[in-house]
Write a protein that holds these residues in place. Structure first.
Motif, PDB file in Angstrom:
ATOM      1  N   UNK A 196       2.567 -11.766 -54.196  1.00 33.85           N
ATOM      2  CA  UNK A 196       2.191 -10.603 -55.000  1.00 33.85           C
ATOM      3  C   UNK A 196       0.926 -10.904 -55.801  1.00 33.85           C
ATOM      4  N   UNK A 197       0.780 -12.128 -56.252  1.00 32.91           N
ATOM      5  CA  UNK A 197      -0.410 -12.521 -56.998  1.00 32.91           C
ATOM      6  C   UNK A 197      -1.658 -12.390 -56.134  1.00 32.91           C
ATOM      7  N   UNK A 198      -1.566 -12.858 -54.894  1.00 34.15           N
ATOM      8  CA  UNK A 198      -2.698 -12.726 -53.967  1.00 34.15           C
ATOM      9  C   UNK A 198      -3.003 -11.251 -53.714  1.00 34.15           C
ATOM     10  N   UNK A 199      -1.962 -10.463 -53.549  1.00 41.61           N
ATOM     11  CA  UNK A 199      -2.146  -9.033 -53.293  1.00 41.61           C
ATOM     12  C   UNK A 199      -2.838  -8.345 -54.461  1.00 41.61           C
ATOM     13  N   UNK A 200      -2.481  -8.723 -55.697  1.00 39.92           N
ATOM     14  CA  UNK A 200      -3.076  -8.089 -56.880  1.00 39.92           C
ATOM     15  C   UNK A 200      -4.516  -8.551 -57.103  1.00 39.92           C
ATOM     16  N   UNK A 201      -4.797  -9.824 -56.861  1.00 39.10           N
ATOM     17  CA  UNK A 201      -6.185 -10.311 -56.990  1.00 39.10           C
ATOM     18  C   UNK A 201      -7.049  -9.708 -55.887  1.00 39.10           C
ATOM     19  N   UNK A 202      -6.491  -9.640 -54.664  1.00 33.93           N
ATOM     20  CA  UNK A 202      -7.159  -9.013 -53.526  1.00 33.93           C
ATOM     21  C   UNK A 202      -8.530  -9.648 -53.254  1.00 33.93           C
ATOM     22  N   UNK A 203      -8.583 -10.964 -53.052  1.00 32.10           N
ATOM     23  CA  UNK A 203      -9.879 -11.612 -52.821  1.00 32.10           C
ATOM     24  C   UNK A 203     -10.401 -11.320 -51.415  1.00 32.10           C
ATOM     25  N   UNK A 204     -11.664 -11.607 -51.198  1.00 33.29           N
ATOM     26  CA  UNK A 204     -12.231 -11.500 -49.854  1.00 33.29           C
ATOM     27  C   UNK A 204     -11.911 -12.740 -49.029  1.00 33.29           C
ATOM     28  N   UNK A 205     -11.802 -13.880 -49.697  1.00 26.65           N
ATOM     29  CA  UNK A 205     -11.510 -15.143 -49.007  1.00 26.65           C
ATOM     30  C   UNK A 205     -10.432 -15.889 -49.782  1.00 26.65           C
ATOM     31  N   UNK A 206      -9.437 -16.387 -49.049  1.00 27.17           N
ATOM     32  CA  UNK A 206      -8.357 -17.182 -49.618  1.00 27.17           C
ATOM     33  C   UNK A 206      -8.463 -18.604 -49.069  1.00 27.17           C
ATOM     34  N   UNK A 207      -8.444 -19.596 -49.964  1.00 34.94           N
ATOM     35  CA  UNK A 207      -8.499 -21.003 -49.548  1.00 34.94           C
ATOM     36  C   UNK A 207      -7.207 -21.684 -49.982  1.00 34.94           C
ATOM     37  N   UNK A 208      -6.470 -22.214 -49.011  1.00 37.87           N
ATOM     38  CA  UNK A 208      -5.259 -22.969 -49.321  1.00 37.87           C
ATOM     39  C   UNK A 208      -5.610 -24.442 -49.396  1.00 37.87           C
ATOM     40  N   UNK A 209      -5.141 -25.094 -50.443  1.00 39.19           N
ATOM     41  CA  UNK A 209      -5.489 -26.486 -50.702  1.00 39.19           C
ATOM     42  C   UNK A 209      -4.313 -27.387 -50.344  1.00 39.19           C
ATOM     43  N   UNK A 210      -4.464 -28.136 -49.267  1.00 37.28           N
ATOM     44  CA  UNK A 210      -3.431 -29.077 -48.879  1.00 37.28           C
ATOM     45  C   UNK A 210      -2.415 -28.500 -47.912  1.00 37.28           C
ATOM     46  N   UNK A 211      -1.594 -29.393 -47.386  1.00 40.84           N
ATOM     47  CA  UNK A 211      -0.648 -29.012 -46.342  1.00 40.84           C
ATOM     48  C   UNK A 211       0.454 -28.066 -46.817  1.00 40.84           C
ATOM     49  N   UNK A 212       1.126 -28.339 -47.966  1.00 41.81           N
ATOM     50  CA  UNK A 212       2.243 -27.469 -48.354  1.00 41.81           C
ATOM     51  C   UNK A 212       1.854 -26.009 -48.546  1.00 41.81           C
ATOM     52  N   UNK A 213       0.775 -25.755 -49.292  1.00 48.23           N
ATOM     53  CA  UNK A 213       0.384 -24.362 -49.517  1.00 48.23           C
ATOM     54  C   UNK A 213      -0.102 -23.719 -48.224  1.00 48.23           C
ATOM     55  N   UNK A 214      -0.746 -24.496 -47.353  1.00 45.53           N
ATOM     56  CA  UNK A 214      -1.219 -23.966 -46.072  1.00 45.53           C
ATOM     57  C   UNK A 214      -0.056 -23.543 -45.190  1.00 45.53           C
TER      58      UNK A 214
END
Length: 284
Positions: A196-214
């Protein structure tokens, strides 16, 4: 104190910090494994011969006990459903933060010092997501403020941006005890909130840092060596966002030889932000 003693004390304190012991709850240690003294008090002498002494009624002996927890989380399946319902109702980032502050479905909340929600610009075109806060983040209440955060700031600066130009968050908003790896149940409970946080920020590019978040956000089982530098589609339900995985700054601190690959990933991200068509892979 001799030099050997000082070294031993430093090593002991380092062990405590790594184990998650970072504050004192009292001035004196308490042996919680000791057996309470159950010996009855001495009987008073009889006042008169032939009169049975009457033992004074003694209150039960109180033994030291651990401080009660602030709360107990519900079973994971109930907590996950509760998180989904709560996250779905948040109309803004402020509302989502307030929901997390009051949410008691994740046991990590009861061991962490505070909520670590996010930092940066809520209208940013670029969003970074890591795994979970560490000790420094737990103290400050902000993500990526320790050594990893300092490196992330330099990585952001290398593509011509400042920390205040981007938005930074974690999949898990509370520090796991001793910086341990979050359990799959803890991750699933917190997942609706970061989505939901990603949806509300609504960025053009999302970068996941590291294996777990990816693996959590991009729904892949491949390791970071295979996923980094490649473009993924992240569907928010409202639009599709370009997403890329790269190394976590903590990993780069341990393995600086991979900084070159991370730099290639960031160059691809910068190109995407400039509305250039990104290559399908930034790997070499």
């Amino acid at each position: 104190m001799t030099s050997d003693q000082a070294t031993t004390v430093r090593e002991l304190l380092t062990f405590y910090l790594e184990a998650g012991v970072d504050c004192a709850l009292g001035d004196e240690p308490i042996d919680r494994l000791s057996t309470p003294d159950l010996t009855p008090p001495d009987r008073p002498a009889a006042a008169e011969a032939g009169t049975a002494p009457v033992a004074a009624r003694q209150p039960p002996r109180q033994t030291a006990t651990a401080a009660p927890r602030a709360g107990i989380a519900p079973p994971p399946d109930i907590a996950i459903e509760s998180a989904r319902e709560a996250a779905r109702t948040a109309p803004s980032l402020d509302a989502l933060r307030a929901l997390l502050e009051s949410f008691e479905g994740c046991a990590l909340k009861f061991t962490a010092s505070r909520l670590v929600f996010a930092d940066g610009n809520p209208q940013a075109r670029l969003m970074f997501v890591g795994e979970a806060p560490g000790r420094d983040e737990d103290i400050e209440g902000l993500p990526f403020v320790g050594r990893s955060g300092q490196l992330l700031n330099r990585m952001i600066g290398a593509i011509g941006l400042k920390r205040s130009d981007v938005y930074i968050a974690n999949v898990i908003p509370w520090r796991p005890p001793g910086n341990r790896t979050p359990t799959p149940q803890e991750t699933q409970i917190c997942l609706p909130f970061i989505r939901r946080q990603i949806e509300l920020v609504n960025p053009d590019v999302l970068v996941t840092l590291g294996n777990p978040s990816t693996q959590t956000l991009l729904q892949t089982r491949e390791g970071i060596m295979r996923t980094r530098g490649k473009w993924f589609d992240y569907d928010t339900g409202m639009r599709t966002i370009r997403a890329m995985a790269t190394f976590h700054p903590a990993y780069l601190l341990r393995s600086p030889s991979y900084k070159r690959m991370a730099w290639l990933d960031l160059c691809a991200v910068a190109g995407a932000l400039e509305d250039k068509t990104p290559e399908q892979s930034a790997s070499t």
